[in-house]
Design a protein around this motif. Structure first.
Motif, PDB file in Angstrom:
ATOM      1  N   THR A 170      29.198  50.833  47.783  1.00  0.00           N
ATOM      2  CA  THR A 170      29.383  50.010  46.464  1.00  0.00           C
ATOM      3  C   THR A 170      30.310  50.714  45.661  1.00  0.00           C
ATOM      4  O   THR A 170      31.177  49.634  45.270  1.00  0.00           O
ATOM      5  CB  THR A 170      27.998  50.092  45.828  1.00  0.00           C
ATOM      6  OG1 THR A 170      27.208  49.504  46.639  1.00  0.00           O
ATOM      7  CG2 THR A 170      28.140  49.000  44.747  1.00  0.00           C
ATOM      8  N   LEU A 171      30.544  51.899  45.531  1.00  0.00           N
ATOM      9  CA  LEU A 171      31.365  52.577  44.843  1.00  0.00           C
ATOM     10  C   LEU A 171      32.999  52.258  45.243  1.00  0.00           C
ATOM     11  O   LEU A 171      33.647  52.057  44.363  1.00  0.00           O
ATOM     12  CB  LEU A 171      31.305  53.899  44.628  1.00  0.00           C
ATOM     13  CG  LEU A 171      32.243  54.829  43.754  1.00  0.00           C
ATOM     14  CD1 LEU A 171      32.204  54.209  42.251  1.00  0.00           C
ATOM     15  CD2 LEU A 171      31.706  56.171  43.655  1.00  0.00           C
ATOM     16  N   ALA A 172      33.023  52.275  46.482  1.00  0.00           N
ATOM     17  CA  ALA A 172      34.253  52.096  47.260  1.00  0.00           C
ATOM     18  C   ALA A 172      34.974  50.857  47.147  1.00  0.00           C
ATOM     19  O   ALA A 172      35.834  50.418  46.847  1.00  0.00           O
ATOM     20  CB  ALA A 172      34.158  52.403  48.644  1.00  0.00           C
ATOM     21  N   ALA A 173      33.971  49.762  47.181  1.00  0.00           N
ATOM     22  CA  ALA A 173      34.398  48.289  46.991  1.00  0.00           C
ATOM     23  C   ALA A 173      34.752  48.185  45.412  1.00  0.00           C
ATOM     24  O   ALA A 173      35.443  47.066  45.312  1.00  0.00           O
ATOM     25  CB  ALA A 173      33.306  47.381  47.231  1.00  0.00           C
ATOM     26  N   SER A 174      34.125  49.083  44.455  1.00  0.00           N
ATOM     27  CA  SER A 174      34.354  48.812  43.145  1.00  0.00           C
ATOM     28  C   SER A 174      35.490  49.730  42.611  1.00  0.00           C
ATOM     29  O   SER A 174      35.959  49.723  41.452  1.00  0.00           O
ATOM     30  CB  SER A 174      33.290  48.793  42.305  1.00  0.00           C
ATOM     31  OG  SER A 174      32.455  47.848  42.841  1.00  0.00           O
ATOM     32  N   MET A 175      36.103  50.543  43.182  1.00  0.00           N
ATOM     33  CA  MET A 175      36.882  51.658  42.798  1.00  0.00           C
ATOM     34  C   MET A 175      38.009  51.395  42.126  1.00  0.00           C
ATOM     35  O   MET A 175      38.049  51.765  40.922  1.00  0.00           O
ATOM     36  CB  MET A 175      37.406  52.682  44.189  1.00  0.00           C
ATOM     37  CG  MET A 175      38.287  53.657  43.608  1.00  0.00           C
ATOM     38  SD  MET A 175      38.896  54.410  45.232  1.00  0.00           S
ATOM     39  CE  MET A 175      39.936  55.731  44.397  1.00  0.00           C
ATOM     40  N   TRP A 176      38.674  50.412  42.392  1.00  0.00           N
ATOM     41  CA  TRP A 176      40.021  50.069  41.694  1.00  0.00           C
ATOM     42  C   TRP A 176      39.760  49.325  40.465  1.00  0.00           C
ATOM     43  O   TRP A 176      40.582  49.322  39.617  1.00  0.00           O
ATOM     44  CB  TRP A 176      41.075  49.287  42.952  1.00  0.00           C
ATOM     45  CG  TRP A 176      41.431  50.247  44.031  1.00  0.00           C
ATOM     46  CD1 TRP A 176      40.549  50.016  45.229  1.00  0.00           C
ATOM     47  CD2 TRP A 176      42.180  51.482  44.071  1.00  0.00           C
ATOM     48  NE1 TRP A 176      40.916  51.137  46.053  1.00  0.00           N
ATOM     49  CE2 TRP A 176      41.879  51.807  45.252  1.00  0.00           C
ATOM     50  CE3 TRP A 176      42.719  51.999  43.067  1.00  0.00           C
ATOM     51  CZ2 TRP A 176      42.669  52.916  45.965  1.00  0.00           C
ATOM     52  CZ3 TRP A 176      43.616  53.048  43.522  1.00  0.00           C
ATOM     53  CH2 TRP A 176      43.232  53.752  44.859  1.00  0.00           C
ATOM     54  N   PHE A 177      38.568  48.469  40.350  1.00  0.00           N
ATOM     55  CA  PHE A 177      38.518  47.781  39.424  1.00  0.00           C
ATOM     56  C   PHE A 177      37.996  49.093  38.106  1.00  0.00           C
ATOM     57  O   PHE A 177      38.399  48.867  37.101  1.00  0.00           O
ATOM     58  CB  PHE A 177      37.205  46.665  39.340  1.00  0.00           C
ATOM     59  CG  PHE A 177      37.518  45.888  40.212  1.00  0.00           C
ATOM     60  CD1 PHE A 177      37.996  44.631  40.263  1.00  0.00           C
ATOM     61  CD2 PHE A 177      37.143  46.326  41.641  1.00  0.00           C
ATOM     62  CE1 PHE A 177      38.512  43.787  41.015  1.00  0.00           C
ATOM     63  CE2 PHE A 177      37.410  45.054  42.599  1.00  0.00           C
ATOM     64  CZ  PHE A 177      38.089  43.962  42.456  1.00  0.00           C
ATOM     65  N   ILE A 178      37.414  49.951  38.621  1.00  0.00           N
ATOM     66  CA  ILE A 178      36.905  50.948  37.524  1.00  0.00           C
ATOM     67  C   ILE A 178      38.122  52.090  37.371  1.00  0.00           C
ATOM     68  O   ILE A 178      38.200  52.190  36.224  1.00  0.00           O
ATOM     69  CB  ILE A 178      35.798  51.903  38.444  1.00  0.00           C
ATOM     70  CG1 ILE A 178      34.440  51.132  38.651  1.00  0.00           C
ATOM     71  CG2 ILE A 178      35.595  52.859  37.555  1.00  0.00           C
ATOM     72  CD1 ILE A 178      33.309  51.879  39.569  1.00  0.00           C
ATOM     73  N   ALA A 179      39.081  52.021  38.031  1.00  0.00           N
ATOM     74  CA  ALA A 179      40.292  52.743  37.787  1.00  0.00           C
ATOM     75  C   ALA A 179      41.159  52.117  36.822  1.00  0.00           C
ATOM     76  O   ALA A 179      41.556  52.951  35.741  1.00  0.00           O
ATOM     77  CB  ALA A 179      40.923  52.954  39.164  1.00  0.00           C
ATOM     78  N   TYR A 180      41.273  50.876  36.824  1.00  0.00           N
ATOM     79  CA  TYR A 180      41.970  50.079  36.100  1.00  0.00           C
ATOM     80  C   TYR A 180      41.154  50.002  34.501  1.00  0.00           C
ATOM     81  O   TYR A 180      41.896  50.118  33.503  1.00  0.00           O
ATOM     82  CB  TYR A 180      42.001  48.700  36.414  1.00  0.00           C
ATOM     83  CG  TYR A 180      43.538  48.391  37.318  1.00  0.00           C
ATOM     84  CD1 TYR A 180      44.613  48.523  36.677  1.00  0.00           C
ATOM     85  CD2 TYR A 180      43.195  47.755  38.421  1.00  0.00           C
ATOM     86  CE1 TYR A 180      45.923  48.485  37.432  1.00  0.00           C
ATOM     87  CE2 TYR A 180      44.510  47.709  39.108  1.00  0.00           C
ATOM     88  CZ  TYR A 180      45.674  47.871  38.756  1.00  0.00           C
ATOM     89  OH  TYR A 180      46.995  47.654  39.371  1.00  0.00           O
ATOM     90  N   ALA A 181      39.970  49.961  34.758  1.00  0.00           N
ATOM     91  CA  ALA A 181      39.085  50.107  33.445  1.00  0.00           C
ATOM     92  C   ALA A 181      39.480  51.479  32.757  1.00  0.00           C
ATOM     93  O   ALA A 181      39.450  51.473  31.539  1.00  0.00           O
ATOM     94  CB  ALA A 181      37.736  49.774  33.659  1.00  0.00           C
TER      95      ALA A 181
END
Length: 477
Positions: A170-181
């Motif tokens: 789940t964290l891998a699938a959301s990683m780049w969204f979190i990084a931009y945030a």
């Protein structure tokens, strides 16, 4: 007197320019009457009806358009509506697309990643992005790697392992969204946490590559007036229509080449040769450009739908793909082909590397940063995206099995770097029409060649792909 009566011959537009100016879908977004109509209630209802007609039969896309209308026309509730829309479509989108209802674990994962991101944003805002928050991408890589390592420990129970691996994927699938945030929590581009959460897997659709990047990027393209919103939504309808036309063209091309023509996919051709049951050399050669065109169609349709829905919600973001076959250089094609993936690599790999190499000569600096982005960053993106393969294959096989894609990243970064250093794009305006066409074919030929190694699976080896290359070249039987 004779000069005054001389009639100049009518000017003729060159055939190539007439072809470039042709538009299958008229430029309604530049028509004053259409823009004025789109600002009225009748015009908005008409645009909404057009979008629904184009989404006919696709319940998930219909729901997305409905949420987009609400976000566009209720700007004071935009942040809240985007969170509601995003959570709703993450949870129930697969069911609307014909899948099964969300499982309890999936629902827990969805709310957990939102809660986790909100906590990270709060900490980053208080600490001013110090420590691990100063470099969100390496921090997230370490976090996913730690979860994968913990989940691989044999002494843990099956239930605990399943929980840990669920968190890792789940964290891998959301990683780049979190990084931009996290990259936009402080400074002039800082946005409230609610806006970041609203684009965590945004409701208009996205892969693990964020379509529209993050909240700070979206704010640059947000429609501020009724006229801007009208133009943006007209562009959305045009792009969605274009996506549907490309879908029909892609399906027709697939039927013509694979069903009637009997041409295998590139993956099928490589696998058949590896199993000692090769397709004919002619069909294997034909599979290469056909696979290239298949990928163009599929990526174009997917990206256009995502961007069209984002535009309908009031954000006039650039297209994900824009006329890649017009590219005059390898670097220009890469910029046109998958814009938001290219932007991700630039934002989190190229620019950090470029800024850290300030003492290097300019050309070496560009070369090193390009290898860091298109090479290392590209490889790490795909490896961590498929982190679940570490569980199914084991860490060693997951790494060794990715050697083919690692070689592809090396070839790609080398081609882009050489293209940047040569500066083919800047010289394209000086080429003749024949020269520009020749440049396009060279670029397409390069990407067809490297696509032989763009394999991110783990079943076939690098040796299998070289065997296929030698086979189509006639070097081996």
């Amino acid at each position: 007197m004779a000069d005054a009566l001389t009639v100049a011959p009518p000017s003729r537009t060159p055939p190539l320019r007439r072809w470039r100016d042709f538009r299958l879908i008229p430029a309604f977004d530049k028509d004053a009457r259409a823009i004025a109509l789109a600002q009225t209630r009748i015009g908005r209802l008409l645009l909404f009806a057009i979008m629904l007609v184009l989404a006919r039969g696709d319940l998930a896309l219909t729901a997305t358009i409905g949420f987009g209308a609400a976000v566009a026309y209720l700007p004071r509730r935009r942040a809240l509506l985007m969170i509601v829309a995003t959570v709703s479509l993450i949870s129930f989108g697969p069911m609307l697309a014909g899948g099964s209802p969300p499982s309890p674990i999936a629902v827990v994962d969805t709310f957990s990643i939102f809660a986790f991101t909100a906590i990270l944003l709060a900490i980053a805002r208080r600490t001013g992005r110090r420590g691990p928050f100063a470099r969100p991408v390496p921090t997230l890589f370490v976090a996913i790697g730690a979860l994968a390592t913990l989940g691989s420990l044999p002494m843990l129970g099956a239930t605990f392992q399943a929980i840990v691996w669920s968190a890792a994927t789940t964290l891998a699938a959301s990683m780049w969204f979190i990084a931009y945030a996290l990259a936009n929590t402080t400074g002039r581009q800082a946005k409230p946490a609610a806006q970041h959460l609203g684009v965590l897997h945004p409701f208009w659709g996205s892969t693990t590559v964020p379509s529209g990047k993050g909240a700070a990027y979206l704010a640059k393209f947000e429609a501020r007036t009724d006229a801007e919103l009208a133009v943006t939504q007209i562009k959305a309808a045009k792009l969605l229509l274009w996506a549907k036309l490309l879908l029909v063209a892609g399906l027709s091309f697939h039927a013509l080449m694979h069903v009637q023509g009997g041409i295998p996919t590139l993956a099928e051709a490589v696998a058949a040769l590896a199993a000692d049951h090769p397709w004919s050399r002619t069909l294997s050669i034909e599979a290469i450009p056909v696979d290239f065109i298949d990928n163009l169609f599929s990526l174009a349709v997917m990206g256009h739908v995502f961007v069209a829905c984002c535009r309908y919600a009031g954000f006039r973001i650039p297209r994900n793909m824009c006329r890649p076959l017009e590219a005059q250089s390898i670097a220009e094609f890469w910029n046109r082909y998958y814009f938001y993936f290219k932007e991700l690599l630039v934002d989190f790999f190229f620019l950090p590397a470029f800024s850290r190499l300030q003492g290097w000569p300019a050309r070496m600096r560009v070369l090193a940063a390009t290898f860091c982005a298109a090479g290392l960053g590209n490889y790490l993106f795909h490896f961590f995206r498929d982190i679940d393969l570490v569980r199914t294959l084991g860490p060693a096989q997951a790494i060794i099995g990715s050697q083919t894609y690692a070689f592809y990243c090396l070839l790609l970064s080398l081609g882009i770097a050489c293209s940047q250093l040569i500066g083919a794009t800047s010289a394209s305006s000086q080429k003749s029409s024949i020269g520009r066409i020749a440049s396009r074919f060279r670029v397409i030929g390069f990407y067809c060649l490297v696509s032989l190694f763009a394999y991110d699976g783990r079943t076939l080896t690098l040796q299998d792909h070289f065997h296929f290359l030698f086979y189509v070249l006639g070097i081996t039987a």
